[in-house]
Design a protein around this motif. Structure first.
Motif, PDB file in Angstrom:
ATOM      1  N   LEU A  20      76.628  76.554  88.692  1.00 55.60           N
ATOM      2  CA  LEU A  20      76.553  76.393  87.234  1.00 55.60           C
ATOM      3  C   LEU A  20      75.231  76.893  86.650  1.00 55.60           C
ATOM      4  CD1 LEU A  20      78.243  72.902  86.800  1.00 55.60           C
ATOM      5  CD2 LEU A  20      79.067  75.070  85.876  1.00 55.60           C
ATOM      6  N   GLY A  21      74.158  76.836  87.465  1.00 56.59           N
ATOM      7  CA  GLY A  21      72.858  77.333  86.990  1.00 56.59           C
ATOM      8  C   GLY A  21      72.926  78.828  86.703  1.00 56.59           C
ATOM      9  N   ASN A  22      73.477  79.587  87.658  1.00 52.18           N
ATOM     10  CA  ASN A  22      73.645  81.029  87.442  1.00 52.18           C
ATOM     11  C   ASN A  22      74.444  81.258  86.150  1.00 52.18           C
ATOM     12  OD1 ASN A  22      74.434  81.030  90.875  1.00 52.18           O
ATOM     13  ND2 ASN A  22      72.498  81.776  90.089  1.00 52.18           N
ATOM     14  N   GLY A  50      69.712  94.245  99.785  1.00 49.30           N
ATOM     15  CA  GLY A  50      68.268  94.245  99.573  1.00 49.30           C
ATOM     16  C   GLY A  50      67.626  92.911  99.238  1.00 49.30           C
ATOM     17  N   HIS A  51      68.465  91.895  98.870  1.00 44.47           N
ATOM     18  CA  HIS A  51      67.873  90.598  98.544  1.00 44.47           C
ATOM     19  C   HIS A  51      67.722  89.818  99.859  1.00 44.47           C
ATOM     20  CE1 HIS A  51      67.743  87.260  95.267  1.00 44.47           C
ATOM     21  NE2 HIS A  51      66.715  87.225  96.081  1.00 44.47           N
ATOM     22  N   LEU A  52      66.478  89.653 100.287  1.00 43.53           N
ATOM     23  CA  LEU A  52      66.246  89.095 101.623  1.00 43.53           C
ATOM     24  C   LEU A  52      65.963  87.601 101.614  1.00 43.53           C
ATOM     25  CD1 LEU A  52      63.922  91.848 103.160  1.00 43.53           C
ATOM     26  CD2 LEU A  52      66.403  91.805 102.986  1.00 43.53           C
ATOM     27  N   GLY A  62      66.268  91.104  80.773  1.00 41.33           N
ATOM     28  CA  GLY A  62      66.386  89.655  80.908  1.00 41.33           C
ATOM     29  C   GLY A  62      66.727  89.198  82.307  1.00 41.33           C
ATOM     30  N   GLY A  63      66.649  87.904  82.468  1.00 42.79           N
ATOM     31  CA  GLY A  63      66.995  87.274  83.739  1.00 42.79           C
ATOM     32  C   GLY A  63      66.562  85.814  83.683  1.00 42.79           C
ATOM     33  N   GLY A  64      66.806  85.089  84.765  1.00 40.03           N
ATOM     34  CA  GLY A  64      66.348  83.706  84.831  1.00 40.03           C
ATOM     35  C   GLY A  64      64.830  83.677  84.981  1.00 40.03           C
ATOM     36  N   ILE A  65      64.238  82.567  84.567  1.00 38.30           N
ATOM     37  CA  ILE A  65      62.776  82.451  84.574  1.00 38.30           C
ATOM     38  C   ILE A  65      62.221  82.533  86.006  1.00 38.30           C
ATOM     39  CG2 ILE A  65      62.531  79.919  84.734  1.00 38.30           C
ATOM     40  CD1 ILE A  65      60.649  80.202  82.270  1.00 38.30           C
ATOM     41  N   ASP A  66      63.052  82.172  86.979  1.00 41.47           N
ATOM     42  CA  ASP A  66      62.603  82.230  88.379  1.00 41.47           C
ATOM     43  C   ASP A  66      62.435  83.673  88.864  1.00 41.47           C
ATOM     44  OD1 ASP A  66      65.356  82.617  88.161  1.00 41.47           O
ATOM     45  OD2 ASP A  66      65.777  81.830  90.155  1.00 41.47           O
ATOM     46  N   LEU A  67      62.880  84.635  88.058  1.00 38.27           N
ATOM     47  CA  LEU A  67      62.749  86.040  88.477  1.00 38.27           C
ATOM     48  C   LEU A  67      61.460  86.686  87.961  1.00 38.27           C
ATOM     49  CD1 LEU A  67      66.369  87.476  88.042  1.00 38.27           C
ATOM     50  CD2 LEU A  67      65.353  86.353  90.026  1.00 38.27           C
ATOM     51  N   ASN A 108      65.791  79.642  80.918  1.00 34.45           N
ATOM     52  CA  ASN A 108      65.270  78.564  81.772  1.00 34.45           C
ATOM     53  C   ASN A 108      66.357  77.973  82.677  1.00 34.45           C
ATOM     54  OD1 ASN A 108      63.437  76.750  82.900  1.00 34.45           O
ATOM     55  ND2 ASN A 108      62.379  76.487  80.936  1.00 34.45           N
ATOM     56  N   MET A 109      65.911  77.162  83.598  1.00 34.17           N
ATOM     57  CA  MET A 109      66.768  76.698  84.699  1.00 34.17           C
ATOM     58  C   MET A 109      67.650  75.508  84.335  1.00 34.17           C
ATOM     59  SD  MET A 109      66.148  78.644  87.340  1.00 34.17           S
ATOM     60  CE  MET A 109      66.154  79.995  86.199  1.00 34.17           C
ATOM     61  N   LEU A 110      68.806  75.483  84.958  1.00 34.38           N
ATOM     62  CA  LEU A 110      69.653  74.298  84.945  1.00 34.38           C
ATOM     63  C   LEU A 110      69.241  73.480  86.158  1.00 34.38           C
ATOM     64  CD1 LEU A 110      72.175  72.972  83.564  1.00 34.38           C
ATOM     65  CD2 LEU A 110      73.517  73.983  85.399  1.00 34.38           C
ATOM     66  N   THR A 111      69.047  72.184  85.934  1.00 32.70           N
ATOM     67  CA  THR A 111      68.651  71.334  87.058  1.00 32.70           C
ATOM     68  C   THR A 111      69.751  70.296  87.324  1.00 32.70           C
ATOM     69  OG1 THR A 111      67.478  69.821  85.587  1.00 32.70           O
ATOM     70  CG2 THR A 111      66.177  71.590  86.566  1.00 32.70           C
ATOM     71  N   LYS A 128      65.798  72.036  90.500  1.00 34.31           N
ATOM     72  CA  LYS A 128      66.440  73.313  90.199  1.00 34.31           C
ATOM     73  C   LYS A 128      67.770  73.440  90.950  1.00 34.31           C
ATOM     74  CE  LYS A 128      66.131  78.214  90.866  1.00 34.31           C
ATOM     75  NZ  LYS A 128      65.639  79.313  91.656  1.00 34.31           N
ATOM     76  N   MET A 129      68.802  73.835  90.241  1.00 33.17           N
ATOM     77  CA  MET A 129      70.068  74.091  90.912  1.00 33.17           C
ATOM     78  C   MET A 129      69.907  75.379  91.711  1.00 33.17           C
ATOM     79  SD  MET A 129      73.858  74.018  89.269  1.00 33.17           S
ATOM     80  CE  MET A 129      73.950  72.322  88.786  1.00 33.17           C
ATOM     81  N   SER A 130      70.307  75.342  92.956  1.00 34.50           N
ATOM     82  CA  SER A 130      70.018  76.505  93.795  1.00 34.50           C
ATOM     83  C   SER A 130      71.054  76.650  94.898  1.00 34.50           C
ATOM     84  CB  SER A 130      68.603  76.318  94.361  1.00 34.50           C
ATOM     85  OG  SER A 130      68.534  76.683  95.704  1.00 34.50           O
TER      86      SER A 130
HETATM   87  P1  AMP Z   1      70.850  85.096  92.050  1.00 33.96           P
HETATM   88  O1  AMP Z   1      72.300  85.318  92.367  1.00 33.96           O
HETATM   89  O2  AMP Z   1      70.217  84.041  92.865  1.00 33.96           O
HETATM   90  O3  AMP Z   1      70.088  86.411  92.113  1.00 33.96           O
HETATM   91  O4  AMP Z   1      70.778  84.580  90.551  1.00 33.96           O
HETATM   92  C1  AMP Z   1      71.497  85.156  89.500  1.00 33.96           C
HETATM   93  C2  AMP Z   1      70.881  84.737  88.171  1.00 33.96           C
HETATM   94  O5  AMP Z   1      70.952  83.309  88.019  1.00 33.96           O
HETATM   95  C3  AMP Z   1      69.398  85.092  88.038  1.00 33.96           C
HETATM   96  O6  AMP Z   1      69.145  85.560  86.717  1.00 33.96           O
HETATM   97  C4  AMP Z   1      68.698  83.785  88.282  1.00 33.96           C
HETATM   98  O7  AMP Z   1      67.464  83.729  87.631  1.00 33.96           O
HETATM   99  C5  AMP Z   1      69.676  82.817  87.669  1.00 33.96           C
HETATM  100  N1  AMP Z   1      69.545  81.439  88.202  1.00 33.96           N
HETATM  101  C6  AMP Z   1      69.409  81.046  89.501  1.00 33.96           C
HETATM  102  N2  AMP Z   1      69.317  79.697  89.596  1.00 33.96           N
HETATM  103  C7  AMP Z   1      69.411  79.227  88.339  1.00 33.96           C
HETATM  104  C8  AMP Z   1      69.391  77.913  87.739  1.00 33.96           C
HETATM  105  N3  AMP Z   1      69.263  76.821  88.484  1.00 33.96           N
HETATM  106  N4  AMP Z   1      69.505  77.801  86.401  1.00 33.96           N
HETATM  107  C9  AMP Z   1      69.634  78.905  85.611  1.00 33.96           C
HETATM  108  N5  AMP Z   1      69.663  80.168  86.099  1.00 33.96           N
HETATM  109  C10 AMP Z   1      69.561  80.337  87.435  1.00 33.96           C
END
Ligand code: AMP
Ligand code: ZN
Length: 479
Positions: A42-44, A75-77, A240-245, A273-276, A281-283
């Protein structure tokens, strides 16, 4: 429509700036897409929904938007240096490209359920290996990259803009050095903070391509540079992208682009910003996540019943895209109530009786409300403020219902159309399906109920009232 200007928060300058597109009426927007090695959580989805609203609003303003959202299929390691997709391919005993396809399909399916529009182009990293190789060759030529043991690294110390490396994330080089997490091939690098443009493929590495430096695969940051440049040019409007990027991904992208083209690639950098979950952090990797289908089907132990994608989307939009948001059953339930109240407002509006004479004063009031709604969107896509403003329309509808104000079909159509614009077209909430199509059915039910009351069949009339209340339609009997 409001003539006021759109302001966007730019992560690069940490301020809200007026948005002016680089090329007349066209906007180029690049958003980092998913790494397709598992189902999106759901975070993504929250991040992609945030950018969906941005895309929808820019289009609504009349811009011709080219929206590029990539698929990371190589490439995503992992921290251990193993490619995420290759690793999953071994676990599921599938070809890496089968893994990528499987999770690309499920990603698209989920975004459809959330009513997210397709991007204009959805390129894959593996489909752009030649473009990535040619950027690396140019960087080597410019002395900004070096070959080491079959891999190629970006040379931060030769980067003219070294002082600005890390600007986006606000990190200094020392901080970056101490957080350098590239655990593999540290020995190959001149400096620990240099990052990989190309990695040599070890014997058992599944995904590999020929290159001038031997068989290998591209680094993660490079793919977005190659694809944004190819489809949007050296300079484009929004990245754009998530803040974690922000770091390392986006800071590295900026360094590569500035080194390669001499230009800062994006005018605006936007971060969602992130969904927690339970305030963490949702991950994917930690397992602290909820899959959308679990929530839609009620198959998650933290939730007592299923929730519709529309409600979840509404829940996300009740928070600013730049704020962290924690998901819990009580928070979703509050949104469900809010969503039903909104349906009720629209239902009530569709039921108000019209008069023949036009009411210009009311039309002005509605237009003032419309402007307030646009002000919210023009303030960096402030969806929670917009939703609060939409609830404010209740006052206008109250006055009409209580005969304080008369409404003609002209104002009524204008008003209903605004709900369609803000809720359906811009916020992407499926209100029509819930409401407007049901108008005639509702009218029949109301007639039946009136008849039942006339004949003193209160059992039937009460049960119609109670059933309608369950779906958010509350009837106020005045007599
Ligand atoms: P990823 O598949 O991990 O490369 O993530 C795809 C997108 O989801 C990227 O833009 C991330 O920044 C975003 N993302 C990852 N985790 C979260 C989260 N918990 N909340 C919001 N966005 C997220
Ligand atoms: Zn990216």
């Amino acid at each position: 429509m409001s003539q006021k200007n759109l302001y966007i928060y730019n992560s690069l300058t940490s301020s809200k700036e007026e948005f002016k597109s680089l090329r007349n009426n066209s906007v180029g927007m690049y958003v980092c897409g998913p790494t397709v090695y598992s189902d999106v959580h759901l975070g993504n989805c929250r991040t992609f929904i945030s950018f969906d609203v941005i895309y929808r609003y820019l289009k609504h303003l009349g811009y011709n938007v080219r929206y590029v959202r990539n698929i990371t299929d190589v490439g995503h390691l992992e921290d251990t240096g193993e490619d995420k997709i290759s690793k999953k391919a071994k676990v599921e005993q599938l070809e890496p490209m089968e893994i990528a396809q499987k999770y690309t399909n499920s990603f698209r399916e989920i975004l459809k359920k959330f009513n997210v529009l397709d991007p204009s182009i959805e390129p894959t990293a593996s489909g752009h290996i030649t473009e990535q190789i040619s950027i690396i060759e140019d960087l080597i030529h410019k002395n900004l990259a070096y070959v080491s043991n079959g891999s190629v690294y970006f040379d931060i110390s030769n980067y003219n803009d070294i002082d600005s490396y890390g600007k986006l994330s606000g990190r200094g080089l020392d901080d970056i050095k101490s957080n350098s997490r590239d655990l593999i091939s540290q020995d190959d690098k001149k400096n620990e903070f240099d990052f990989a443009l190309w990695k040599k493929a070890e014997k058992n590495h599944l995904m590999r391509w020929n290159s001038p430096w031997g068989e290998g695969f591209p680094g993660w940051h490079l793919e977005c540079t190659a694809m944004s440049k190819k489809y949007l040019g050296d300079e484009f409007d929004i990245h754009g992208g998530g803040i974690d990027l922000k770091f390392p991904h986006h800071d590295c992208e900026i360094a590569q682009c500035v080194g390669h083209t001499g230009k800062q690639p994006a005018k605006f950098w936007m971060h969602a910003n992130m969904l927690t979950l339970n305030n963490k952090k949702m991950s994917k990797s930690t397992g602290n996540n909820i899959l959308p289908n679990e929530l839609f089907s009620g198959n998650n132990e933290q939730f007592s019943k299923p929730y519709d994608p529309n409600i979840v989307r509404f829940f996300f939009l009740q928070a600013n895209y730049r704020s962290e948001l924690d998901i819990s059953e009580s928070a979703i339930q509050a949104s469900e109530k809010g969503f039903n109240r909104l349906i009720e407002i629209i239902n009530r509006l569709s039921l108000v009786k019209t008069v023949k004479t036009k009411n210009d004063k009311l039309l002005d009031t509605i237009k003032k409300w419309e402007n307030n709604c646009y002000d919210c969107l023009n303030d960096d896509f402030n969806t929670p403020m917009l939703l609060a403003e939409i609830f404010n329309s209740n006052k206008i509808i109250n006055d009409i219902e209580n005969d304080v104000t008369k409404i003609s079909q002209v104002e009524k159509d204008y008003f209903i159309n605004l709900f369609d614009i803000f809720l359906n077209k811009i916020l992407g909430l499926n209100f029509k399906k819930d409401k407007i199509n049901n108008d005639s059915v509702l009218e029949i039910l109301l007639k039946l109920r009136d008849n039942a009351r006339k004949h003193k069949d209160f059992k039937l009339s009460d049960s119609i009232r109670d059933e309608l209340a369950k779906i958010g339609i509350n009837l106020n009997d005045k007599d």
